[in-house]
Design a protein around this motif. Structure first.
Motif, PDB file in Angstrom:
ATOM      1  N   VAL A 171      16.273  -3.879  15.138  1.00  0.00           N
ATOM      2  CA  VAL A 171      15.162  -4.522  15.356  1.00  0.00           C
ATOM      3  C   VAL A 171      14.540  -4.789  16.098  1.00  0.00           C
ATOM      4  CG1 VAL A 171      15.029  -6.516  14.384  1.00  0.00           C
ATOM      5  CG2 VAL A 171      16.067  -5.623  12.996  1.00  0.00           C
TER       6      VAL A 171
ATOM      7  N   GLU B 122      20.039 -11.370  14.255  1.00  0.00           N
ATOM      8  CA  GLU B 122      18.368 -11.570  13.149  1.00  0.00           C
ATOM      9  C   GLU B 122      18.556 -12.152  12.591  1.00  0.00           C
ATOM     10  OE1 GLU B 122      19.230  -7.546  12.240  1.00  0.00           O
ATOM     11  OE2 GLU B 122      19.107  -6.368  14.031  1.00  0.00           O
TER      12      GLU B 122
ATOM     13  N   THR C 270      19.274  -5.029   4.421  1.00  0.00           N
ATOM     14  CA  THR C 270      20.374  -4.055   5.012  1.00  0.00           C
ATOM     15  C   THR C 270      21.774  -4.360   4.869  1.00  0.00           C
ATOM     16  OG1 THR C 270      20.354  -5.106   7.089  1.00  0.00           O
ATOM     17  CG2 THR C 270      18.606  -3.701   6.719  1.00  0.00           C
TER      18      THR C 270
ATOM     19  N   PHE D 222      11.426  -2.988  12.992  1.00  0.00           N
ATOM     20  CA  PHE D 222      12.609  -2.138  12.369  1.00  0.00           C
ATOM     21  C   PHE D 222      12.827  -0.570  11.800  1.00  0.00           C
ATOM     22  CE2 PHE D 222      15.300  -0.851   8.903  1.00  0.00           C
ATOM     23  CZ  PHE D 222      16.446  -1.900   9.167  1.00  0.00           C
TER      24      PHE D 222
ATOM     25  N   VAL E 141      15.799  -7.118   6.900  1.00  0.00           N
ATOM     26  CA  VAL E 141      16.994  -7.456   7.291  1.00  0.00           C
ATOM     27  C   VAL E 141      17.733  -7.923   5.984  1.00  0.00           C
ATOM     28  CG1 VAL E 141      18.062  -9.260   8.301  1.00  0.00           C
ATOM     29  CG2 VAL E 141      16.637  -7.895   9.452  1.00  0.00           C
TER      30      VAL E 141
END
Length: 158
Positions: free
Chosen positions: A100, A3, A71, A107, A68
């Motif tokens: 995602v 991602e 995370t 998200f 992202v």
């Protein structure tokens, strides 16, 4: 991790595409002001609309990239993941996973009981991309039709 690399590629492409489309649209509009036909103006509006759609998508992709990136943090403050805390800590503590989506940009924090909620990407981004993208397509089609019609008027019948 994939991602992240996809988002970096999307952001880099958007950083190039949006300004190029805006510049091309402006040039076409300026040049078409001396043209008698509507096709040049419609082509310029189509390019400007496409540039706006690319810029809006870029803005959403930057938000998504930020989510992202946070995370993958580890340590004592890693759970619940940072982006899912936007929905409140009580709800974030029931998050079991995230996903995602690139179209639409989203998200999603997935809950233990099922379902989920979206965070990180502003709510206006996806509608703006859709409306500007449709406007670009519509103006492009109309410009093609208007150009074809004016070509037929200019060419003598055999």
């Amino acid at each position: 991790m994939l991602e992240f690399f996809v988002l970096v590629a999307v952001v880099l492409a958007g950083l190039v595409a949006a300004p190029v489309l805006f510049i091309l649209g402006t040039v076409v509009l300026v040049r078409s002001s001396s043209d008698a036909g509507p096709s040049g103006g419609l082509r310029g509006v189509a390019l400007l609309s496409a540039g706006g759609a690319a810029a809006a998508y870029l803005w959403g992709a930057l938000h998504l990239l930020g989510a992202v990136l946070t995370t993958d943090d580890s340590g004592t403050d890693a759970f619940p993941i940072q982006p899912c805390r936007e929905g409140g800590m009580a709800r974030a503590e029931t998050v079991v996973d995230h996903s995602v989506s690139f179209l639409p940009l989203r998200f999603t924090c997935e809950l233990r009981a099922g379902g989920g909620y979206t965070v990180a990407v502003p709510g206006y981004v996806n509608p703006a991309v859709g409306v500007l993208g449709l406007a670009a397509v519509a103006c492009g089609i109309l410009a093609g039709a208007a150009g074809e019609r004016s070509d037929r008027k200019r060419s003598p019948a055999p």
